[in-house]
Write a protein that holds these residues in place. Structure first.
Motif, PDB file in Angstrom:
ATOM      1  N   VAL B 183       0.833  -1.194   0.000  1.00 32.95           N
ATOM      2  CA  VAL B 183       0.000   0.000   0.000  1.00 32.95           C
ATOM      3  C   VAL B 183       0.875   1.254   0.000  1.00 32.95           C
ATOM      4  O   VAL B 183       1.893   1.314   0.689  1.00 32.95           O
ATOM      5  N   VAL B 184       0.465   2.227  -0.800  1.00 30.74           N
ATOM      6  CA  VAL B 184       1.065   3.560  -0.696  1.00 30.74           C
ATOM      7  C   VAL B 184      -0.051   4.501  -0.253  1.00 30.74           C
ATOM      8  O   VAL B 184      -1.130   4.516  -0.858  1.00 30.74           O
ATOM      9  N   LEU B 185       0.196   5.222   0.827  1.00 25.94           N
ATOM     10  CA  LEU B 185      -0.801   6.141   1.365  1.00 25.94           C
ATOM     11  C   LEU B 185      -0.272   7.565   1.205  1.00 25.94           C
ATOM     12  O   LEU B 185       0.786   7.901   1.730  1.00 25.94           O
ATOM     13  N   ILE B 186      -1.003   8.381   0.444  1.00 28.42           N
ATOM     14  CA  ILE B 186      -0.508   9.726   0.135  1.00 28.42           C
ATOM     15  C   ILE B 186      -1.401  10.749   0.828  1.00 28.42           C
ATOM     16  O   ILE B 186      -2.626  10.688   0.715  1.00 28.42           O
ATOM     17  N   ASP B 187      -0.766  11.679   1.519  1.00 30.60           N
ATOM     18  CA  ASP B 187      -1.542  12.715   2.205  1.00 30.60           C
ATOM     19  C   ASP B 187      -0.843  14.055   2.026  1.00 30.60           C
ATOM     20  O   ASP B 187       0.377  14.132   2.005  1.00 30.60           O
ATOM     21  N   ASP B 188      -1.653  15.113   1.889  1.00 34.32           N
ATOM     22  CA  ASP B 188      -1.040  16.408   1.578  1.00 34.32           C
ATOM     23  C   ASP B 188      -0.637  17.207   2.817  1.00 34.32           C
ATOM     24  O   ASP B 188      -0.089  18.293   2.696  1.00 34.32           O
ATOM     25  N   GLN B 189      -0.918  16.688   3.996  1.00 38.69           N
ATOM     26  CA  GLN B 189      -0.552  17.407   5.215  1.00 38.69           C
ATOM     27  C   GLN B 189       0.748  16.841   5.789  1.00 38.69           C
ATOM     28  O   GLN B 189       1.171  15.755   5.415  1.00 38.69           O
ATOM     29  N   PRO B 190       1.366  17.559   6.728  1.00 38.10           N
ATOM     30  CA  PRO B 190       2.621  17.037   7.285  1.00 38.10           C
ATOM     31  C   PRO B 190       2.423  15.795   8.154  1.00 38.10           C
ATOM     32  O   PRO B 190       3.382  15.064   8.398  1.00 38.10           O
ATOM     33  N   GLY B 191       1.203  15.557   8.623  1.00 35.59           N
ATOM     34  CA  GLY B 191       0.983  14.372   9.452  1.00 35.59           C
ATOM     35  C   GLY B 191      -0.342  13.733   9.118  1.00 35.59           C
ATOM     36  O   GLY B 191      -1.237  14.360   8.550  1.00 35.59           O
ATOM     37  N   LEU B 192      -0.479  12.437   9.434  1.00 35.38           N
ATOM     38  CA  LEU B 192      -1.725  11.726   9.150  1.00 35.38           C
ATOM     39  C   LEU B 192      -2.817  12.165  10.126  1.00 35.38           C
ATOM     40  O   LEU B 192      -2.542  12.651  11.219  1.00 35.38           O
ATOM     41  N   GLY B 193      -4.048  11.962   9.741  1.00 41.61           N
ATOM     42  CA  GLY B 193      -5.154  12.215  10.674  1.00 41.61           C
ATOM     43  C   GLY B 193      -6.285  13.028  10.088  1.00 41.61           C
ATOM     44  O   GLY B 193      -7.415  12.964  10.568  1.00 41.61           O
ATOM     45  N   GLY B 194      -6.008  13.824   9.054  1.00 45.26           N
ATOM     46  CA  GLY B 194      -7.086  14.610   8.454  1.00 45.26           C
ATOM     47  C   GLY B 194      -7.766  15.493   9.478  1.00 45.26           C
ATOM     48  O   GLY B 194      -7.094  16.188  10.248  1.00 45.26           O
TER      49      GLY B 194
END
Lengths: 398, 934
Positions: B183-194
């Motif tokens: 899995v590759v998980l891409i997020d635009d913020q500096p940390g996970l959590g939304g």
């Protein structure tokens, strides 16, 4: 309350002329027909006005073509564009700050010299200039800096420029509407009836219309529409892509084209940079943009303007181009189907020709005689092998 | 779940020349907010003051120039010491922008006003345009210093790509990983959590460890600070991570992009001090900021209350809470709740000073003084990547958002983008989607039933986009300053289709690309057209979803466009050659002078590097069949040990390229192409072969495996003889012989051909021996007076032989019959590519012809000069030069067929006069070819 630009009408049972395609070619044809007194006209648009190439092109207007036939034709168009705002009372924002075609190798320079010579013979203002003058006229272009393929010369065409393409479509639509033409949006042609070698009616999703003459003014699907009338066309459809950046304070007034680097760029009056390349090399009806296009266009643009690396691309899009073998259009009546006329095969150069093709085709329909400027562009030229070779002047330079 | 907390060590940067102190980890926008700098920019059209709105990198309000880079979203840019941050589109400053005068004259600038003005009289438009071009645009680019960066690209292949690292994204990633997928998980913020990162009341105990568990899972690669901007064909994702471009190809893609809050449309809704609730929450939680005055919260949902409690808990004074729902019962201690009301206007000039309230029916309820207005009035689902991917969506009135009706192959979506705003429900859905996506890896895509919630739990039942009163400055589109009235006027003018409306009013065409305004624009358009939102439709979602810098897209291509050098390149440079570009290759132009090099070739010997030619090795039983089909001339009858000239035409009979075909064995051929067409001819052969898999042909492109050089001149046989033990006599090695020779100890493929018109040998050796053989030949030739020669001399030498160069002397309309090499076209062959077209050409009179010409003197003629008949243009000059053999200018030109007979006179246009030229049918030099065949 502001008055509407064009009105909605019920579809009549019969029109003298049915124009298929609500883009610049179809609407210009309708407008000029009304000026010649032909008023019982319908313009059929499957989606909305300017959905196709007219709303997707990069709005470059120029006449520095390669063949005497091509140059004279496009020159007629530039001249009509120059008067268009006043004639249609709509500011189409024709921005004539010059058009530069760059050459980065000897072969390219020869091509420019040939074009300049031909332009001169027809009376079109264009000439070959060399690095010092290029730099003077386009101050921020990377002429003397480090470059993999240094600029050797440019074809400078002062009357060239950009225009607000949607405005041209709307202005012609209003002009046609005021002249009495009926504009029918969301009206898709499903069949064309031909009886004893003459076109008789057009079937649409809203009903059948009897037609004295039918004009195929579509792009992307021109060959599909022509096939409905039994007229096969030597056309391949290819996607053409473009993209636009965020608005920046203007630093570039001219249109810059480089075939060697496969890129062209201009800056609109909104400050956005518009860039594009040549058509995708595969045939397709897809109008989705690709990442490969963005990567290529960015790479090549940065060779010309290295300081733009931090400028951001805002959106990309694609349109469809009906490519003919000689990169020139097909205009006129189908040799074997009376009353079926075409202004198609507009490849990547249709927008700039809209006024000329509309004007001359209207004259052809109203008078029954082919104007001199249209003579070289009939469908029969492929059977007769009398092509108008514009590839060298039209492949990247649109 | 906050990612950064204040620590020691401060950061100092400049904002419009003023020093601002930031806490470590703070963004520029957070630091400016803390410092009381609330006016950040001026708007595009009216130059109205703008301040923070979304604080999530979506809206256009915080765009500033940072260290010379225009249009940076400073709410996403960490503050660093020494940064220069400048407001845009505002002079002299965003607080005192002189062009703000446009705001007062806005009634003279209605929607599309520029289409209706400035064009009469005609000469006025260029003057107006000049003025427009001085004030248009946002950021200013620095044409000298702009644009450096350390760009790179990375390619990733994965089973499952998950876009969005919020609760749903993390749960989907973990479930997919547990299902065995990479899995590759891409997020635009500096940390996970939304949303969990800044909305602590949403977080349940069992979720606090989710970011750590996700990051620690060995099957999951978490890519933070990265934005998926494009969902291209076949699950190919374009991702920007800082200065890096990631290109991800995934078997399955899960879109968990969530939703962002949308701004409510009311009078002065663009005033600094008007914030989205999530923006206020981010400022408090992630930026450790507070608010310098009372805050009024306007909401129709639970998030508004959570935000209000969070602000209150952080010590912020609340001026009240406006709840559009009359029947809600939620309460907050010590806060006045105005139920059944909404906001209709913000008051203030450069910052909010109060809010006007009214009932939903429009009945005025007075003004509340406040410094901040925080709005929590619904979300826009982040569906654009789903649209881009080709999923079809439909508007669901109950959820007030578009939902997927049919997925594109391999696509999934989960969480708030599907309308699941309740975290518990989103979490459960995400786990099942993640597991299903993992299970689908490697299998054929199957149609899926799309699950959707019955209500979003996020918004009021009645979608509410626009305040119930009408006023002038109700902004639908903040990027472009488009008001509700503008949208209505545009529709009345006939631009009623949502796409036409966009193009005319420019709504959603600015830097946010509709993120803030599209939902409201559609709602306003629907209301005005008396249609439903579903009937109104949406404008096409196009990549990039977030703006991407050109440098990131280009990568190191900017500095590293391929340069190809032959094995002898360094020798050429050492020996004074001017190098010129031939495609990506560098080739020697001239070493000494053209005259000296010409003289060596014609009278002694010359050596030219032709390594750049395309070289193809074909072996197998059916090669001769293939060559018969590809070439117009015959090859089946080519004897072993012979070479023959060949032209390749397209189906239209147009010359694509020329070169040589040598038969080195009964089933072995060696083909050369021109330098410029090497790649095109390679593809030409391959695409022809692809359709004939049953043919026994092994095709290898050996272009770069062999260095090649051409030894030419009357002494070349003697020079060659010194370097080989084989017999190279004219009897054993006649003109057009081909075979192998050992030269200077190296096994070489040798072709006895003479492009320049002299006795000559084209010698191909393995690239690594190229320099050795080159030097050996020059050494052996020294006693004969050999000289290396470059392209310029070669051009002249071949011109004297009337050999044309494809692409130089031919164009996209040139066929072999008119190019005067009709002898290569064997129409008696049953079939070859281009036969049909050439047959037709052969049945009509020729119209034009490529001819040699000579002048009476040495007047220089530029290639590209026109050929005239009277005043009519009948052709053009393609090559010319001053021929030592003839003593005048000679050249090649296309002329009309009736001008093409030997001795015919035609005119060449040189500047504004005509120069007479005469057709010369035979080669200018050695017309019988005796020297060539000697």
């Amino acid at each position: 309350m502001p008055s509407p630009m064009w009105r909605q009408h019920e579809l009549k049972e019969s029109y003298d002329v049915v124009v298929i395609g609500g883009g610049v070619h179809g609407l210009a044809t309708a407008y000029y027909l009304t000026k010649l007194g032909v008023r019982n006209i319908a313009v059929l648009e499957a989606k909305y006005l300017g959905f196709g190439g007219s709303g997707r092109n990069t709005a470059i207007v120029r006449s520095n073509y390669r063949t005497p036939e091509g140059i004279a034709f496009y020159d007629h168009s530039v001249k009509l564009y120059e008067q268009l705002a006043a004639e249609l009372e709509f500011n189409v924002m024709f921005s004539q700050h010059g058009h530069f075609t760059l050459a980065h190798n000897e072969r390219g320079v020869t091509g420019l010299i040939e074009r300049a010579n031909n332009n001169r013979m027809v009376g079109v203002n264009s000439r070959v200039i060399y690095p010092a003058e290029i730099q003077k006229l386009v101050p921020h272009l990377n002429v003397f800096g480090h470059s993999r393929f240094p600029i050797m010369a440019a074809l400078y065409h002062p009357p060239g420029g950009i225009i607000r393409h949607d405005a041209v479509v709307w202005a012609y639509a209003r002009g046609a509407d005021r002249g009495g033409a009926h504009i029918h949006q969301q009206t898709e042609v499903t069949a064309i009836d031909v009886h004893q070698g003459k076109v008789t009616s057009v079937r649409t999703n809203r009903g059948t219309i009897r037609a004295g003459a039918v004009v195929n003014a579509t792009a992307g699907y021109a060959s599909t529409i022509s096939k409905m009338a039994g007229v096969p066309l030597p056309i391949e459809s290819h996607p053409l892509q473009a993209c636009v950046t965020e608005p920046l304070k203007p630093f570039l007034d001219a249109v810059i084209v480089s075939s060697t680097l496969h890129v062209y760029v201009s800056q609109t009056d909104r400050g956005e940079l518009v860039l594009g390349a040549e058509v995708d090399d595969h045939q397709s009806y897809s109008i989705k943009g690709s990442l490969a296009f963005l990567e290529g266009a960015a790479t090549h643009l940065l060779e010309l303007f290295p300081f733009l690396a931090n400028v951001k691309v805002l959106r990309q899009w694609a349109g469809l181009c009906d490519m003919t073998p000689d990169y020139s259009p097909i205009i006129g009546e189908a040799p074997d189907v009376k009353g079926f006329l075409m202004t198609v095969g507009w490849g990547t150069y249709g927008f700039k020709a809209g006024p000329a093709s509309g004007h001359l085709l209207a004259e052809r329909i109203a008078s029954g005689k082919t104007p001199k400027l249209l003579e070289p562009f009939g469908l029969e030229r492929f059977a007769n092998d009398c092509l108008v070779g514009e590839k060298a002047a039209a492949s990247v330079s649109h | 779940m906050a990612d950064h907390s204040p620590s020691t060590g401060q950061v100092e940067f400049q904002f419009n020349g003023k020093t601002i102190v930031a806490a470590p980890g703070q963004t520029i926008a957070g630091a400016l907010h803390a410092a009381g700098e609330h006016v950040l920019s001026s708007s595009f059209k009216y130059h109205r003051p703008r301040g923070l709105l979304c604080v999530s990198g979506r809206c256009p309000n915080c765009l500033c120039t940072v260290d010379g880079t225009p249009n940076e979203r400073i709410c996403q840019t960490p503050a660093r010491t020494g940064m220069q941050v400048k407001s845009q589109n505002a002079w002299p400053s965003p607080k005192l922008d002189v062009l703000r005068v446009f705001n007062r004259f806005s009634r003279f600038m209605p929607v599309g006003f520029y289409y209706k003005s400035m064009y009469k009289p005609r000469w006025m438009w260029p003057i107006w345009e000049k003025l427009i071009r001085r004030i248009t645009g946002l950021g200013t680019i620095d044409p000298v210093h702009g644009g450096d960066g350390d760009y790179e690209k990375r390619n990733i292949f994965t089973d499952v790509a998950i876009i969005g690292g919020g609760l749903a994204g993390m749960q989907a990633a973990l479930a997919a990983a547990e299902g065995g997928a990479r899995v590759v998980l891409i997020d635009d913020q500096p940390g996970l959590g939304g949303h969990l990162r800044y909305d602590p009341d949403l977080v349940r105990a069992e979720w606090t460890e989710l970011p750590l568990r996700t990051a620690a899972n060995h099957r999951i690669e978490v890519i933070n600070g990265a934005t998926v901007f494009g969902a291209y064909e076949d699950r190919y994702l374009g991702v920007r991570q800082g200065e890096r471009l990631l290109r991800i190809r995934a078997a399955q893609v899960v879109v968990a992009t969530g939703a962002w809050e949308r701004p409510y449309v009311f009078e002065n809704n663009d005033l600094p001090g008007v914030l989205l609730a999530s923006g206020a929450q981010r400022l408090v939680r992630l930026e450790h900021c507070t608010f310098d005055g009372p805050v009024l919260v306007v909401t129709d949902n639970a998030q508004g209350y959570r935000a209000a409690r969070q602000l209150k808990g952080a010590g912020v004074t609340l001026a009240g809470l406006v709840d559009t729902r009359a029947d809600s019962t939620e309460a907050i201690d010590g806060v006045t709740i105005h139920r059944g009301q909404t906001i209709t206007a913000a008051t203030g000039s450069s910052h909010v000073t109060g809010a006007k309230l009214a009932t939903l029916a429009g009945e005025k309820k007075g003004t509340i003084g406040c410094r901040w207005i925080v709005q929590a009035l619904g979300f826009t689902a982040a569906t654009s990547l789903l649209y881009q991917a080709g999923c079809s969506l439909e508007y669901d009135p109950a959820l007030d958002q578009p939902v997927v009706k049919k997925y594109a192959a391999g696509y999934w979506s989960t969480g708030a983008v599907n309308g699941f705003h309740d975290p518990q429900a989103a979490s459960a859905e995400a786990r099942s989607v993640g597991a299903a996506a993992a299970a689908a890896v490697g299998s054929q895509p199957v149609p899926r039933v799309v699950e959707r919630p019955t209500s979003s739990g996020a918004t009021a039942v009645e979608p509410n986009y626009v305040a119930p009163t009408s006023a002038k400055k109700q902004f639908v589109c903040l990027c472009e300053d488009v008001t509700v009235k503008d949208v209505g006027d545009a529709i009345d003018e006939g631009y009623s289709n949502i796409e036409t409306l966009k193009r005319y009013s420019t709504v959603s065409m600015g830097p946010c690309q509709g993120k803030m305004c599209q939902a409201a624009a559609i709602a306003v358009c629907a209301r005005h057209n008396k249609q439903t939102i579903a009937q109104t439709g949406v404008t096409t979602a196009r990549p990039p979803d977030q703006p991407v810098p050109l440098g990131v897209l280009a990568g190191r291509g900017v500095q590293f466009t391929l340069v190809r050098q032959t094995a002898m390149h360094d020798w050429h440079v050492r020996n004074g050659a001017t190098m010129s570009d031939a495609g990506n290759w560098k080739r020697p132009g001239v070493y000494t002078t053209v005259e000296q090099e010409y003289d060596a070739v014609r009278n002694r010997a010359g050596l030219i590097d032709v390594s750049t030619l395309g070289k193809l090795d074909l072996r197998g039983e059916d090669v001769s069949k293939l060559l018969e089909y590809i070439y117009p001339n015959k090859f089946a009858n080519l004897p072993v040990g012979r070479v023959r000239y060949g032209v390749i035409c397209g189906e239209d009979g147009i010359i694509l390229d020329d070169g040589t075909v040598s038969r080195l064995g009964s089933e072995r051929y060696f083909i050369t192409t021109t330098t410029g067409n090497a790649d095109a001819i390679d593809s030409w052969f391959r695409s022809t072969l692809v359709c004939r898999p049953q043919w026994d042909i092994r095709f290898t492109n050996v272009s770069t495996s062999f260095a090649a050089m051409n030894l030419a001149g009357p002494c070349s046989r003697e020079i060659l003889a010194k370097l080989t033990t084989s017999d190279v006599s004219a009897e054993r090695w006649p003109y057009l012989a081909a075979g192998e020779l050992t030269i200077a100890g190296v096994k070489a493929t040798v072709l006895r051909i003479g492009f320049v018109g002299e006795l000559g040998y084209e010698i191909h050796v393995p690239t690594q021996y190229g320099l050795h053989v080159w030097e050996a030949i020059l050494e052996a030739g020294r006693e004969f007076g050999i000289a290396p020669f470059g392209l310029e001399a070669q051009r002249l030498l071949r011109l004297e032989k009337k050999h044309f160069l494809p692409g130089v002397d031919t164009d996209a309309l040139s066929n072999p019959l008119e190019a005067d090499i009709g002898w290569v076209v064997k129409l008696e062959k049953p079939d070859f590519i281009g036969r049909h077209s050439l047959d037709r050409v052969s049945q009509r009179p020729l119209r034009q012809k490529l001819v040699g010409f000579r002048l009476q003197d040495s007047t220089p003629i530029e290639a590209g000069s026109l050929v005239l008949s009277g005043t009519k243009v009948t052709g053009r000059v393609t090559s010319s030069g001053n021929s030592p053999a003839v003593g005048t200018t000679i050249g090649l030109a296309w002329v009309a067929a009736d001008q093409a007979h030997d001795g015919a006179r035609f005119e060449i246009r040189v500047r504004d006069s005509n120069v007479p030229a005469f057709v010369h049918e035979a080669p200018f030099y050695d017309p019988a070819g005796e020297r060539l065949k000697s």
